[in-house]
Design a protein around this motif. Structure first.
Motif, PDB file in Angstrom:
ATOM      1  N   PHE A 243      -0.151  -2.909  12.705  1.00  0.00           N
ATOM      2  CA  PHE A 243       0.190  -4.051  11.854  1.00  0.00           C
ATOM      3  C   PHE A 243       1.007  -5.080  12.633  1.00  0.00           C
ATOM      4  CE2 PHE A 243      -0.720  -1.568   7.897  1.00  0.00           C
ATOM      5  CZ  PHE A 243      -1.507  -2.533   7.279  1.00  0.00           C
ATOM      6  N   PHE A 244       1.932  -4.586  13.451  1.00  0.00           N
ATOM      7  CA  PHE A 244       2.781  -5.512  14.211  1.00  0.00           C
ATOM      8  C   PHE A 244       1.988  -6.181  15.339  1.00  0.00           C
ATOM      9  CE2 PHE A 244       5.891  -6.603  17.508  1.00  0.00           C
ATOM     10  CZ  PHE A 244       6.687  -7.482  16.770  1.00  0.00           C
ATOM     11  N   GLU A 245       1.201  -5.373  16.094  1.00  0.00           N
ATOM     12  CA  GLU A 245       0.444  -5.909  17.233  1.00  0.00           C
ATOM     13  C   GLU A 245      -0.604  -6.935  16.793  1.00  0.00           C
ATOM     14  OE1 GLU A 245      -1.260  -2.508  19.080  1.00  0.00           O
ATOM     15  OE2 GLU A 245       0.594  -1.909  20.090  1.00  0.00           O
ATOM     16  N   THR A 246      -1.321  -6.643  15.697  1.00  0.00           N
ATOM     17  CA  THR A 246      -2.436  -7.499  15.286  1.00  0.00           C
ATOM     18  C   THR A 246      -2.004  -8.650  14.396  1.00  0.00           C
ATOM     19  OG1 THR A 246      -3.874  -5.555  15.360  1.00  0.00           O
ATOM     20  CG2 THR A 246      -4.745  -7.488  14.249  1.00  0.00           C
ATOM     21  N   TYR A 247      -1.069  -8.392  13.476  1.00  0.00           N
ATOM     22  CA  TYR A 247      -0.731  -9.397  12.466  1.00  0.00           C
ATOM     23  C   TYR A 247       0.728  -9.859  12.513  1.00  0.00           C
ATOM     24  CZ  TYR A 247      -5.093  -7.616  10.506  1.00  0.00           C
ATOM     25  OH  TYR A 247      -6.401  -7.226  10.332  1.00  0.00           O
ATOM     26  N   ASN A 248       1.519  -9.281  13.438  1.00  0.00           N
ATOM     27  CA  ASN A 248       2.955  -9.589  13.515  1.00  0.00           C
ATOM     28  C   ASN A 248       3.649  -9.279  12.183  1.00  0.00           C
ATOM     29  OD1 ASN A 248       5.191 -10.388  15.005  1.00  0.00           O
ATOM     30  ND2 ASN A 248       5.093 -12.491  14.255  1.00  0.00           N
ATOM     31  N   LEU A 249       3.210  -8.201  11.538  1.00  0.00           N
ATOM     32  CA  LEU A 249       3.775  -7.780  10.255  1.00  0.00           C
ATOM     33  C   LEU A 249       4.615  -6.518  10.440  1.00  0.00           C
ATOM     34  CD1 LEU A 249       0.735  -8.137   7.810  1.00  0.00           C
ATOM     35  CD2 LEU A 249       2.720  -9.634   7.957  1.00  0.00           C
ATOM     36  N   HIS A 250       5.781  -6.498   9.808  1.00  0.00           N
ATOM     37  CA  HIS A 250       6.632  -5.301   9.828  1.00  0.00           C
ATOM     38  C   HIS A 250       6.340  -4.459   8.588  1.00  0.00           C
ATOM     39  CE1 HIS A 250       9.136  -6.631  13.195  1.00  0.00           C
ATOM     40  NE2 HIS A 250       9.029  -7.848  12.682  1.00  0.00           N
ATOM     41  N   VAL A 251       6.340  -3.146   8.756  1.00  0.00           N
ATOM     42  CA  VAL A 251       6.110  -2.219   7.635  1.00  0.00           C
ATOM     43  C   VAL A 251       7.459  -1.702   7.144  1.00  0.00           C
ATOM     44  CG1 VAL A 251       5.117  -0.014   6.939  1.00  0.00           C
ATOM     45  CG2 VAL A 251       3.823  -1.537   8.454  1.00  0.00           C
ATOM     46  N   ILE A 252       7.709  -1.884   5.860  1.00  0.00           N
ATOM     47  CA  ILE A 252       8.963  -1.419   5.257  1.00  0.00           C
ATOM     48  C   ILE A 252       8.622  -0.403   4.175  1.00  0.00           C
ATOM     49  CG2 ILE A 252      10.992  -2.119   3.908  1.00  0.00           C
ATOM     50  CD1 ILE A 252      10.477  -4.982   5.190  1.00  0.00           C
ATOM     51  N   SER A 253       9.248   0.764   4.235  1.00  0.00           N
ATOM     52  CA  SER A 253       9.004   1.804   3.219  1.00  0.00           C
ATOM     53  C   SER A 253       9.943   1.607   2.035  1.00  0.00           C
ATOM     54  CB  SER A 253       9.233   3.197   3.817  1.00  0.00           C
ATOM     55  OG  SER A 253       8.273   3.444   4.812  1.00  0.00           O
ATOM     56  N   ILE A 254       9.384   1.622   0.829  1.00  0.00           N
ATOM     57  CA  ILE A 254      10.177   1.461  -0.398  1.00  0.00           C
ATOM     58  C   ILE A 254      10.190   2.805  -1.118  1.00  0.00           C
ATOM     59  CG2 ILE A 254      10.309   0.282  -2.633  1.00  0.00           C
ATOM     60  CD1 ILE A 254       8.802  -2.066  -1.272  1.00  0.00           C
ATOM     61  N   PRO A 255      11.369   3.316  -1.496  1.00  0.00           N
ATOM     62  CA  PRO A 255      11.424   4.621  -2.181  1.00  0.00           C
ATOM     63  C   PRO A 255      10.626   4.608  -3.481  1.00  0.00           C
ATOM     64  CG  PRO A 255      13.622   3.853  -1.553  1.00  0.00           C
ATOM     65  CD  PRO A 255      12.696   2.707  -1.331  1.00  0.00           C
ATOM     66  N   THR A 256      10.123   5.773  -3.865  1.00  0.00           N
ATOM     67  CA  THR A 256       9.339   5.881  -5.106  1.00  0.00           C
ATOM     68  C   THR A 256      10.238   5.632  -6.323  1.00  0.00           C
ATOM     69  OG1 THR A 256       9.727   8.261  -5.124  1.00  0.00           O
ATOM     70  CG2 THR A 256       7.661   7.497  -4.152  1.00  0.00           C
TER      71      THR A 256
ATOM     72  N   THR B 229       0.871  -1.186   0.000  1.00  0.00           N
ATOM     73  CA  THR B 229       0.000   0.000   0.000  1.00  0.00           C
ATOM     74  C   THR B 229       0.898   1.223   0.000  1.00  0.00           C
ATOM     75  OG1 THR B 229      -1.716   1.210   1.206  1.00  0.00           O
ATOM     76  CG2 THR B 229      -0.165  -0.025   2.538  1.00  0.00           C
ATOM     77  N   GLY B 230       0.323   2.362  -0.308  1.00  0.00           N
ATOM     78  CA  GLY B 230       1.109   3.598  -0.267  1.00  0.00           C
ATOM     79  C   GLY B 230       0.977   4.329   1.057  1.00  0.00           C
ATOM     80  N   SER B 231       0.256   3.723   2.030  1.00  0.00           N
ATOM     81  CA  SER B 231      -0.048   4.506   3.239  1.00  0.00           C
ATOM     82  C   SER B 231      -0.075   3.658   4.514  1.00  0.00           C
ATOM     83  CB  SER B 231      -1.402   5.201   3.052  1.00  0.00           C
ATOM     84  OG  SER B 231      -2.366   4.295   2.552  1.00  0.00           O
ATOM     85  N   ALA B 232       0.892   2.747   4.650  1.00  0.00           N
ATOM     86  CA  ALA B 232       0.901   1.862   5.824  1.00  0.00           C
ATOM     87  C   ALA B 232       1.665   2.445   7.010  1.00  0.00           C
ATOM     88  CB  ALA B 232       1.498   0.505   5.455  1.00  0.00           C
ATOM     89  N   SER B 233       2.618   3.342   6.756  1.00  0.00           N
ATOM     90  CA  SER B 233       3.517   3.805   7.825  1.00  0.00           C
ATOM     91  C   SER B 233       2.806   4.324   9.074  1.00  0.00           C
ATOM     92  CB  SER B 233       4.469   4.880   7.293  1.00  0.00           C
ATOM     93  OG  SER B 233       5.376   4.279   6.394  1.00  0.00           O
ATOM     94  N   PRO B 234       1.702   5.135   8.940  1.00  0.00           N
ATOM     95  CA  PRO B 234       1.051   5.621  10.167  1.00  0.00           C
ATOM     96  C   PRO B 234       0.462   4.506  11.036  1.00  0.00           C
ATOM     97  CG  PRO B 234       0.371   6.934   8.267  1.00  0.00           C
ATOM     98  CD  PRO B 234       1.106   5.751   7.739  1.00  0.00           C
ATOM     99  N   SER B 235       0.272   3.310  10.472  1.00  0.00           N
ATOM    100  CA  SER B 235      -0.339   2.208  11.238  1.00  0.00           C
ATOM    101  C   SER B 235       0.640   1.070  11.491  1.00  0.00           C
ATOM    102  CB  SER B 235      -1.562   1.675  10.486  1.00  0.00           C
ATOM    103  OG  SER B 235      -2.542   2.671  10.364  1.00  0.00           O
ATOM    104  N   LYS B 236       1.957   1.373  11.463  1.00  0.00           N
ATOM    105  CA  LYS B 236       2.937   0.281  11.582  1.00  0.00           C
ATOM    106  C   LYS B 236       2.815  -0.465  12.920  1.00  0.00           C
ATOM    107  CE  LYS B 236       6.660   2.759  10.907  1.00  0.00           C
ATOM    108  NZ  LYS B 236       8.099   3.127  10.804  1.00  0.00           N
ATOM    109  N   GLN B 237       2.458   0.263  13.997  1.00  0.00           N
ATOM    110  CA  GLN B 237       2.326  -0.388  15.311  1.00  0.00           C
ATOM    111  C   GLN B 237       1.161  -1.398  15.309  1.00  0.00           C
ATOM    112  OE1 GLN B 237       1.953   2.296  18.648  1.00  0.00           O
ATOM    113  NE2 GLN B 237       1.514   0.642  20.084  1.00  0.00           N
TER     114      GLN B 237
END
Length: 651
Positions: free
Chosen positions: A241-254, A231-239
């Motif tokens: 994502f980790f708490e609920t799904y054990n998923l890490h959010v990684i930002s990829i440059p444009t 997605t283009g907008s996961a960073s504000p919800s990274k916590q």
């Protein structure tokens, strides 16, 4: 993408709601299956309602890749997926309740808490209903259906808005996805809310739905061994994502540097001042030939703004749930010279807005957001429609303190800010810094939604664990051979006998207090030609009674074993088991739904309401398992007694 996968030697399937079971099975058997998250979830629920294992469509839950993952796993996660059946509650009651509710007033007849989307009757409101229906106490157990009906009518009046939460199309209430602005085909509000809205709108009331199966989006996707997405907008919800799904959010440059200019919000004191600024900006920018995309948060707002644009003779196109049939064509032309497009929630539209060369030279697409959304991520998605792949562009949110975001915020805080606000002659707030205040409000609302999702998940985790036990039980029966079904029913019969002895001859009570007549009566439901009566148990210790019953059980087991080769009986037995599991499970879901609705009111004592709910739900589940086993035992033996004649030799 399918063509690339097929070139690489992989098969690709598409799963949509209109497919037959055979087509669905074929889609799932492919190496890669495309579909919507909700359709996959509904298929999972339907798979756990079938009466033949061949009717299942899903493959094992190995790897899920989710596009627009924040929209699916976070925004949509506040609403559970529900499969329902029609119930018998009369339509007339919904019309009566709707008429009654229309005269109710906030803070007098009911209390409304918009930040948590809750509404409760006051004593005054309850008194009015008691008078209208001629009853002494609305909350007596016998009036449970009426309370449920009134609650849904109250919710439809206060929480559900036309052209925001739903539209009326061809005389029917149609749901709107609040995050994409699209129609939600085939979906209805559950537990009578849909019928309450129909009555409020003066439409024909359809039959109410009763829950048969339910799961949250969170718990569906957490079944997969591997889970990923983009997605283009996961960073504000990274916590989260980790708490609920054990998923890490990684930002990829444009791919290319972003040239888009994102301007600070312009915050106006009232809606009229805001709208004048929007119209003036559209006029000025439109004269330069630059295309403009105006984002709104609801159909209601988009239609009001469209009327205003027409009044000022500004040509424009409108895209919302009412015009989505022409979506691709409307979007494809939105980047052309002089275009003005009005859209409700542009997240994940799936069609890029392509700019003509002359438009690029003029500064690209300009975005105007007319309201801040309840989630900052959705604002990011609107902004992201401009400046794609290194294109030029600009964005500007023009908002007011009359917007929905602020209506649901703390009244006292709003009043304080209004009093402090210094404005210019156009109504623009200059100080105190409005952007800081907007950020604070949005974070508060986002936190409330996060709490709502967390609340739903804590409650649903209990149901999820229980449903897995029930579904495992169903699968064991579903996949068992006809011969293997008999040991299962004998196990249930044995449990039924043990529970019946404990019920009528409890070890902690004196023999005088035992109910031997009840014991004999309940055992007669399963034993064939039994000599066990009240007299045979009279003045015997518990051990002797158990021995007498054990002899009868051995006889019963021997009788049932003579039937093992009867394939028709075996098929009937499997069907009895599945039907009785399902009917008792549906009742259990109803009980837990009522308890879950009231969980917020239970936290006023010293105990944790979630712990209380978990304990009560466990007690209810243990009772459910007993009810299932006893119902299967009695139903099976009733069928056997009616179908077979056991002579002395077989006994």
């Amino acid at each position: 993408m399918g063509k690339i996968h097929e070139f690489l030697g992989l098969t690709v399937g598409l799963n949509i709601s209109q497919l037959s079971q055979e087509e669905k099975r074929s889609a799932y058997k492919a190496h890669i299956t495309y579909g919507t998250g909700t359709e996959f979830g509904f298929d999972y629920l339907r798979d756990n309602m079938v009466y033949d294992p061949k009717e299942k469509v899903h493959q094992p839950y190995y790897y899920a890749i989710v596009d627009e993952i924040d929209s699916i796993l976070i925004d949509e996660a506040r609403t559970p997926l529900i499969i329902a059946n029609k119930s018998s509650m009369g339509a007339e009651l919904f019309h009566i309740s709707a008429e009654l509710m229309s005269s109710f007033k906030s803070d007098i007849d009911y209390e409304h808490f918009p930040e948590t989307k809750q509404v409760y009757l006051t004593d005054q409101g309850a008194f009015k209903i008691e008078n209208a229906f001629g009853i002494s106490n609305l909350y007596d157990a016998e009036h449970q259906d009426l309370v449920h009906n009134i609650t849904q009518s109250l919710k439809s009046l206060t929480l559900m808005k036309k052209d925001v939460d739903y539209i009326v199309k061809d005389g029917k209430v149609v749901l709107i996805d609040k995050f994409t602005g699209r129609i939600m085909e085939g979906r209805t509000f559950s537990e009578g809310l849909h019928q309450a809205i129909e009555a409020k709108e003066g439409l024909e009331v359809t039959e109410e739905n009763e829950v048969q199966a339910t799961i949250t989006i969170q718990n569906y996707f957490r079944m997969y061994e591997k889970l990923a997405g983009m997605t283009g907008s996961a960073s504000p919800s990274k916590q989260e994502f980790f708490e609920t799904y054990n998923l890490h959010v990684i930002s990829i440059p444009t791919n290319k540097p972003v040239q888009r200019q994102d301007n600070a919000d312009l915050v106006y004191l009232d809606n009229d001042s805001k709208m004048m600024k929007v119209i003036n900006d559209v006029k000025v920018i439109n004269k330069t030939g630059r295309p403009i995309l105006i984002g709104t948060t609801s159909i209601e707002q988009s239609e009001q703004l469209s009327a205003l644009l027409k009044k000022h003779k500004i040509n424009h196109q409108i895209l919302n749930a009412k015009t989505e049939e022409d979506e691709a064509q409307i979007i494809s032309s939105a980047g052309q010279t002089g275009q003005v497009m009005l859209a409700t929630n542009m997240a994940g539209r799936g069609t890029d807005i392509k700019l003509s060369e002359s438009v690029k030279d003029k500064g690209g697409l300009h975005i105007i957001g007319t309201q801040r959304h309840e989630s900052f991520r959705i604002d990011m998605q609107l902004r992201g429609r401009s400046g794609r792949q290194g294109d030029p562009g600009s964005t500007q949110f023009i908002i007011s303190l009359d917007d929905d975001l602020f209506i649901n915020y703390d009244e006292e805080e709003m009043e304080k800010f209004r009093k402090k606000a210094k404005v210019d002659e156009t109504g623009l707030i200059l100080s105190p810094d409005p952007n800081k205040f907007v950020k604070k409000v949005q974070e508060t609302v986002e936190h409330a939604h996060h709490s709502s999702r967390s609340h739903l998940l804590k409650l649903d985790n209990v149901l999820d664990r229980q449903s897995k036990v029930i579904y495992s039980m169903r699968d064991r029966i579903l996949n068992a051979s006809i011969e293997d079904a008999y040991p299962e029913v004998l196990h249930y019969l044995n449990n039924y006998i043990d529970k019946t002895i404990d019920k009528y001859c409890p070890g902690e009570k004196h023999e005088i207090e035992w109910n031997l007549e009840g014991l004999a009566a309940d055992l007669s439901l399963i034993f064939i030609d039994s000599d066990l009566t009240f007299k045979s148990f009279y003045e015997r210790p518990r051990k002797e009674i158990a021995q007498l019953i054990s002899v009868e059980y051995d006889k019963l087991e021997s009788q049932i074993n003579t039937l093992k080769n009867d394939e028709e009986l075996g098929r009937q037995l499997k069907r009895f088991m599945l039907q009785l599991i399902d009917s008792n499970w549906n009742k259990h879901l109803d009980i837990l739904a009522n308890k879950r609705d009231g969980i917020g009111l239970r936290g006023y004592g010293q105990e944790d309401p979630y712990r209380l709910f978990e304990m009560e739900a466990l007690d209810d589940f243990n009772l459910l398992m007993e009810n299932i086993e006893s119902a299967i035992s009695i139903r099976f033996m009733d069928y056997v007694k009616n179908q077979y004649d056991f002579g002395p030799d077989e006994v």
